[in-house]
Design a protein around this motif. Structure first.
Motif, PDB file in Angstrom:
ATOM      1  N   ASN A 401       0.843  -1.096  -0.093  1.00  0.00           N
ATOM      2  CA  ASN A 401       0.042  -0.055  -0.030  1.00  0.00           C
ATOM      3  C   ASN A 401       0.782   1.275   0.067  1.00  0.00           C
ATOM      4  OD1 ASN A 401      -2.575  -0.350  -0.157  1.00  0.00           O
ATOM      5  ND2 ASN A 401      -2.816  -1.101   1.954  1.00  0.00           N
ATOM      6  N   GLU A 402       1.925   1.279   0.858  1.00  0.00           N
ATOM      7  CA  GLU A 402       2.476   2.368   1.055  1.00  0.00           C
ATOM      8  C   GLU A 402       3.564   2.669  -0.302  1.00  0.00           C
ATOM      9  OE1 GLU A 402       4.073   5.499   2.969  1.00  0.00           O
ATOM     10  OE2 GLU A 402       2.634   3.990   4.087  1.00  0.00           O
ATOM     11  N   ALA A 403       4.108   1.320  -0.901  1.00  0.00           N
ATOM     12  CA  ALA A 403       4.668   1.753  -1.946  1.00  0.00           C
ATOM     13  C   ALA A 403       3.858   2.145  -3.137  1.00  0.00           C
ATOM     14  CB  ALA A 403       5.194   0.367  -2.577  1.00  0.00           C
ATOM     15  N   ALA A 404       2.519   1.889  -3.379  1.00  0.00           N
ATOM     16  CA  ALA A 404       1.547   2.297  -4.096  1.00  0.00           C
ATOM     17  C   ALA A 404       1.402   4.039  -3.822  1.00  0.00           C
ATOM     18  CB  ALA A 404       0.461   1.682  -4.200  1.00  0.00           C
ATOM     19  N   LEU A 405       1.318   4.368  -2.665  1.00  0.00           N
ATOM     20  CA  LEU A 405       1.177   5.804  -2.387  1.00  0.00           C
ATOM     21  C   LEU A 405       2.240   6.780  -2.797  1.00  0.00           C
ATOM     22  CD1 LEU A 405      -0.427   5.804   1.210  1.00  0.00           C
ATOM     23  CD2 LEU A 405      -1.570   6.360  -0.879  1.00  0.00           C
ATOM     24  N   LEU A 406       3.613   5.972  -2.455  1.00  0.00           N
ATOM     25  CA  LEU A 406       4.855   6.648  -3.166  1.00  0.00           C
ATOM     26  C   LEU A 406       4.824   6.793  -4.254  1.00  0.00           C
ATOM     27  CD1 LEU A 406       7.282   4.885  -0.708  1.00  0.00           C
ATOM     28  CD2 LEU A 406       6.755   7.224  -0.462  1.00  0.00           C
ATOM     29  N   ALA A 407       4.443   5.725  -5.212  1.00  0.00           N
ATOM     30  CA  ALA A 407       4.373   5.977  -6.799  1.00  0.00           C
ATOM     31  C   ALA A 407       3.276   7.085  -6.930  1.00  0.00           C
ATOM     32  CB  ALA A 407       4.015   4.463  -7.084  1.00  0.00           C
ATOM     33  N   VAL A 408       2.126   7.249  -6.466  1.00  0.00           N
ATOM     34  CA  VAL A 408       1.147   8.227  -6.629  1.00  0.00           C
ATOM     35  C   VAL A 408       1.930   9.600  -6.378  1.00  0.00           C
ATOM     36  CG1 VAL A 408      -0.888   9.225  -6.318  1.00  0.00           C
ATOM     37  CG2 VAL A 408      -0.741   6.773  -6.520  1.00  0.00           C
ATOM     38  N   ARG A 409       2.600   9.644  -5.339  1.00  0.00           N
ATOM     39  CA  ARG A 409       3.160  10.886  -4.918  1.00  0.00           C
ATOM     40  C   ARG A 409       4.229  11.386  -5.925  1.00  0.00           C
ATOM     41  NH1 ARG A 409       4.481  10.183   0.990  1.00  0.00           N
ATOM     42  NH2 ARG A 409       2.480   9.629   0.897  1.00  0.00           N
ATOM     43  N   ALA A 410       5.024  10.429  -6.584  1.00  0.00           N
ATOM     44  CA  ALA A 410       6.080  10.610  -7.261  1.00  0.00           C
ATOM     45  C   ALA A 410       5.384  10.745  -8.864  1.00  0.00           C
ATOM     46  CB  ALA A 410       7.115   9.524  -7.344  1.00  0.00           C
ATOM     47  N   ASP A 411       4.174  10.647  -9.018  1.00  0.00           N
ATOM     48  CA  ASP A 411       3.652  11.017 -10.098  1.00  0.00           C
ATOM     49  C   ASP A 411       3.806   9.636 -11.345  1.00  0.00           C
ATOM     50  OD1 ASP A 411       1.434  12.437 -11.086  1.00  0.00           O
ATOM     51  OD2 ASP A 411       2.586  13.877 -12.008  1.00  0.00           O
ATOM     52  N   ARG A 412       4.125   8.702 -10.706  1.00  0.00           N
ATOM     53  CA  ARG A 412       4.437   7.477 -11.652  1.00  0.00           C
ATOM     54  C   ARG A 412       3.357   6.614 -11.667  1.00  0.00           C
ATOM     55  NH1 ARG A 412       9.379   7.473  -9.075  1.00  0.00           N
ATOM     56  NH2 ARG A 412       8.666   6.208  -7.386  1.00  0.00           N
ATOM     57  N   ASN A 413       3.238   5.948 -12.743  1.00  0.00           N
ATOM     58  CA  ASN A 413       1.942   5.136 -13.121  1.00  0.00           C
ATOM     59  C   ASN A 413       2.040   3.746 -12.636  1.00  0.00           C
ATOM     60  OD1 ASN A 413       3.279   4.760 -15.145  1.00  0.00           O
ATOM     61  ND2 ASN A 413       1.824   5.673 -16.680  1.00  0.00           N
ATOM     62  N   SER A 414       3.384   3.274 -12.227  1.00  0.00           N
ATOM     63  CA  SER A 414       3.511   2.051 -11.674  1.00  0.00           C
ATOM     64  C   SER A 414       4.414   1.890 -10.644  1.00  0.00           C
ATOM     65  CB  SER A 414       3.918   1.045 -12.853  1.00  0.00           C
ATOM     66  OG  SER A 414       5.185   1.677 -13.166  1.00  0.00           O
ATOM     67  N   VAL A 415       4.277   0.980  -9.697  1.00  0.00           N
ATOM     68  CA  VAL A 415       5.101   0.819  -8.461  1.00  0.00           C
ATOM     69  C   VAL A 415       6.072   0.162  -8.973  1.00  0.00           C
ATOM     70  CG1 VAL A 415       5.330  -0.309  -6.269  1.00  0.00           C
ATOM     71  CG2 VAL A 415       3.111   0.701  -6.917  1.00  0.00           C
ATOM     72  N   THR A 416       7.586   1.042  -8.726  1.00  0.00           N
ATOM     73  CA  THR A 416       8.680   0.376  -8.794  1.00  0.00           C
ATOM     74  C   THR A 416       9.480  -0.087  -7.533  1.00  0.00           C
ATOM     75  OG1 THR A 416       9.740   2.516  -8.319  1.00  0.00           O
ATOM     76  CG2 THR A 416       9.160   2.333 -10.420  1.00  0.00           C
ATOM     77  N   GLN A 417      10.295  -1.012  -7.953  1.00  0.00           N
ATOM     78  CA  GLN A 417      11.295  -1.537  -6.904  1.00  0.00           C
ATOM     79  C   GLN A 417      11.699  -0.591  -5.811  1.00  0.00           C
ATOM     80  OE1 GLN A 417      12.030  -4.732  -7.169  1.00  0.00           O
ATOM     81  NE2 GLN A 417      13.470  -5.263  -5.412  1.00  0.00           N
ATOM     82  N   SER A 418      12.119   0.546  -6.191  1.00  0.00           N
ATOM     83  CA  SER A 418      12.462   1.477  -5.267  1.00  0.00           C
ATOM     84  C   SER A 418      11.439   2.034  -4.364  1.00  0.00           C
ATOM     85  CB  SER A 418      13.224   2.784  -5.828  1.00  0.00           C
ATOM     86  OG  SER A 418      12.420   3.403  -6.580  1.00  0.00           O
ATOM     87  N   ASP A 419      10.240   2.152  -5.126  1.00  0.00           N
ATOM     88  CA  ASP A 419       8.962   2.521  -3.963  1.00  0.00           C
ATOM     89  C   ASP A 419       8.916   1.256  -3.008  1.00  0.00           C
ATOM     90  OD1 ASP A 419       8.285   4.497  -5.349  1.00  0.00           O
ATOM     91  OD2 ASP A 419       7.087   3.460  -7.178  1.00  0.00           O
ATOM     92  N   LEU A 420       8.951   0.024  -3.331  1.00  0.00           N
ATOM     93  CA  LEU A 420       8.744  -1.000  -2.409  1.00  0.00           C
ATOM     94  C   LEU A 420       9.782  -0.853  -1.567  1.00  0.00           C
ATOM     95  CD1 LEU A 420       7.658  -3.843  -5.022  1.00  0.00           C
ATOM     96  CD2 LEU A 420       6.438  -3.000  -2.823  1.00  0.00           C
TER      97      LEU A 420
END
Ligand code: ADP
Ligand code: ZN
Ligand code: MG
Length: 637
Positions: A401-420
């Motif tokens: 969940n948190e990784a998805a939020l980070l991705a959204v915040r960074a304006d990316r459209n998918s969750v990356t390894q670094s988000d996780l």
């Protein structure tokens, strides 16, 4: 390795009642606030139209001197002056021209010159005991107190809600008592926990085809207790059982039964079972059983309420047989504090262990939750799983969940390894405080420790083979464990068998010392067992040199004491005691040195086992056979 971690810290007790109460508290407070505002508005509306102008006293006095004010009302706190005398006012009222009157108000000031001034200007003046506001007085004196009382009463009523006339129909206050109809969760949604699922599948089968079981008369468990650390998916599994069998699901938390008033919890238990019987086949799920099932002996002060609730639960469980089609599932993370009566046959006689997930299970859980988010194709879930040793399903769900939020915040459209990875860091920072995640050095030490146990077990003739080695922190006490599978039941143990056991106990620490050059507290439990065994060999089994074949009674049950408490009654001399102590130490040192030599001569295998453990976290029989097969079992020295 058995490190007692702070179990109380792990305890997760969502204070459900507390949360509800706070909600209701705010609710009644709003009533009060609204009431007061209403009163103020009313006051302004009803008394306002006379267009009272509030002015300074100096201005008030000026107006008297100018002759604008013709009549003055004096109250202890205010002067109210009007532009007409009483007679003129009556006249104006008759003409319906009251709006021509202007009224001024000023705060009272002790001015001895005022009365002479009024006399001089021939102003009418009179005094009133308090400001003349009948409506306000009425509101303040009569309405407000009742409003306050009412609000307070509501508050109390809500707080103790279940004590009113509807003690028994608590459905009103507890939505949870209403059975969930179509539970959506399936076993497939729960990743890992395969063994638990196998056990629970039997319950599902029974709920689906109760007639098959009743025809044969087979024994079906009434109660299944799921034991495991918080967040490992116990609640989820219980709901999956309901979902798989398509039966209603009654869920209550143990804390819901704990009430301020004696008898309320018990009544609630009775009602729960009564409703469940009506809906059978169905599942009753009691979450956090420990809240009511705390051992009666263990609690210092007796808590009548909890005891009654517990008794009622026992009575209810005894009172129905499984043919009614009601199955009671329950969950706890503190099985050790449960009242033994709960675990007796016919109650929660079946226990399902839900452990923290190992690396593979973690990966499966992560993948399950990642289905809900858009994942970058380069994400290496295996790496994420390996980096989250010690975390449970709930933590992993949070990380995704948190990784998805980070991705959204960074304006990316998918969750990356670094988000996780960032999400893990965040989660870990919070969890490290709670002692739920062990650091890499500790993990390495645990791996070597367990590898030591496994290798020495393998090298000890006559020892039960190693079944499984794990360094997944188990939360329920151990940082890792080595499981031996008994090949046959043993009634007698030879001196060699016992020494072999001692070797195995000591092997964990020896391995730590060989590889890491230091020893740790992790072996405390092993040492307790080893020392205890040596001491019993000397005192009970007559296996020492000096007292060979002699029984040295160290402890004796005192029949005059209640329970089976033992008191130390030594029936040998102080000199013998000293011998026992010295001999214990000598034997342990001798065995330890032997174990160390053995492990040192197979250091390559020790390293290989530990490294494999660090990688896989759990080694099963097949993996072990492969690695340990490099050693030929050599006779114990
Ligand atoms: P417990 O009752 O053991 O404390 P829960 O069942 O409440 O744990 O789990 C909390 C959440 O963690 C679940 O809602 C789910 O999202 C996640 N979770 C836990 N274990 C698993 C699992 N094995 N597979 C998938 N999700 C899991
Ligand atoms: Zn150990
Ligand atoms: Mg739960």
């Amino acid at each position: 390795m058995n490190n007692q971690d702070d179990r109380s810290g792990m305890r997760e007790r969502p204070d459900l009642m507390g949360r509800i109460n706070r909600g209701q508290f705010r609710f009644s407070l709003w009533y009060l606030v609204a009431g007061v505002i209403g009163l103020m508005l009313l006051n302004a509306l009803v008394l306002g139209p006379r267009s009272v102008e509030t002015i300074d006293y100096s201005e008030f006095r000026d107006r008297i001197e100018q002759g604008t004010i013709r009549r003055v009302e004096m109250s202890p706190s205010y002067y109210v002056g009007s532009t007409v005398t009483k007679k003129e006012a009556i006249e104006l009222a008759r003409q319906g021209a009251l709006d021509k009157i202007r009224v001024f108000r000023a705060a009272r000031i002790d001015d001895p010159g005022l009365i002479p001034l009024l006399e001089r200007q021939e102003v009418e003046y009179f005094a009133v005991p308090e400001e003349n506001r009948p409506l306000l007085g009425f509101l303040l004196n009569w309405v407000l107190p009742f409003a306050v009382l009412f609000a307070f009463w509501r508050l109390m009523y809500n707080r103790l809600g279940k004590t009113g006339p509807d003690v028994l129909s608590f459905g009103k206050h507890h939505a949870e008592i209403v059975a969930e109809g179509n539970v959506e969760v399936r076993f497939d949604d729960v990743a890992g926990s395969e063994e638990a699922k196998v056990e629970l599948a039997e319950v599902v089968d029974f709920l689906k085809h109760p007639e098959r079981y009743t025809a044969i008369g087979g024994h079906i468990p009434k109660g299944v207790l799921m034991v495991g650390p918080p967040g490992t998916g116990k609640t989820m599994l219980a709901r999956a059982v309901a979902g798989e069998s398509g039966v209603p699901f009654f869920r209550m938390s143990g804390a819901d039964f704990v009430e301020m008033f004696v008898g309320v919890g018990a009544a609630r238990v009775r009602d729960l079972f009564r409703q469940a019987r009506k809906k059978a086949p169905c599942i009753i799920f009691i979450d956090e059983l420990d809240a009511i099932g705390k051992s009666r002996a263990q609690t210092m002060s007796s808590n009548d309420e909890r005891e009654q609730t517990l008794n009622q639960l026992l009575v209810e469980m005894d009172g129905f047989d499984s043919r009614t089609g009601v199955v009671v599932l329950s969950a706890t993370n503190r099985p050790e504090i449960l009242d033994p009566a709960l675990l007796r046959p016919g109650r929660f006689d079946r226990q399902v262990l839900i452990d923290k997930p190992d690396a593979n299970e973690r990966e499966a859980i992560l993948r399950k939750h990642a289905e809900q988010v858009k994942l970058d194709p380069d994400v290496d879930m295996n790496a994420i799983a390996r980096a989250t040793a010690g975390l449970v399903g709930a933590d992993l769900a949070n990380i995704v969940n948190e990784a998805a939020l980070l991705a959204v915040r960074a304006d990316r459209n998918s969750v990356t390894q670094s988000d996780l990875e960032e999400a893990i860091e965040k989660a870990v920072a919070g969890l490290q405080k709670k002692n739920r995640l062990i650091n890499p050095q500790e993990r390495r030490r645990v791996a070597y420790h367990e590898a030591g146990h496994a290798i020495v077990t393998h090298m000890t003739p006559g020892a039960d083979p190693v079944q499984k080695v794990s360094i997944v922190p188990r939360g329920l006490g151990a940082l890792g464990y080595t499981l031996q599978l008994p090949t046959e039941e043993r009634y007698l143990l030879t001196e060699e068998d016992l020494l072999g056991r001692i070797d195995i106990y000591l092997a964990g620490r020896a391995a730590e010392e060989i590889v890491l050059d230091s020893i740790s507290t992790g072996a405390a439990d092993d040492l307790t067992k080893a020392s205890d065994l040596v001491r019993r060999m000397i005192t009970e089994f007559g296996m020492s040199e000096e007292f060979r074949h002699v029984y040295l009674p160290a402890k004796q049950a005192d029949r005059f004491l209640r329970d089976d408490r033992t008191v130390s009654v030594r029936e040998y001399s102080e000199a013998t005691q000293q011998y026992i102590d010295r001999e214990t130490a000598r034997v342990l040192r001798q065995r330890y040195d032997g174990v160390r030599r053995k492990l040192e001569s197979h250091k390559d295998v020790l390293v290989a086992t530990a490294e494999r453990l660090l990688e896989k976290e759990v080694l099963e029989r097949a993996d072990l056979d492969e690695i340990l097969g490099r050693i030929d079992a050599t006779p114990t020295g």
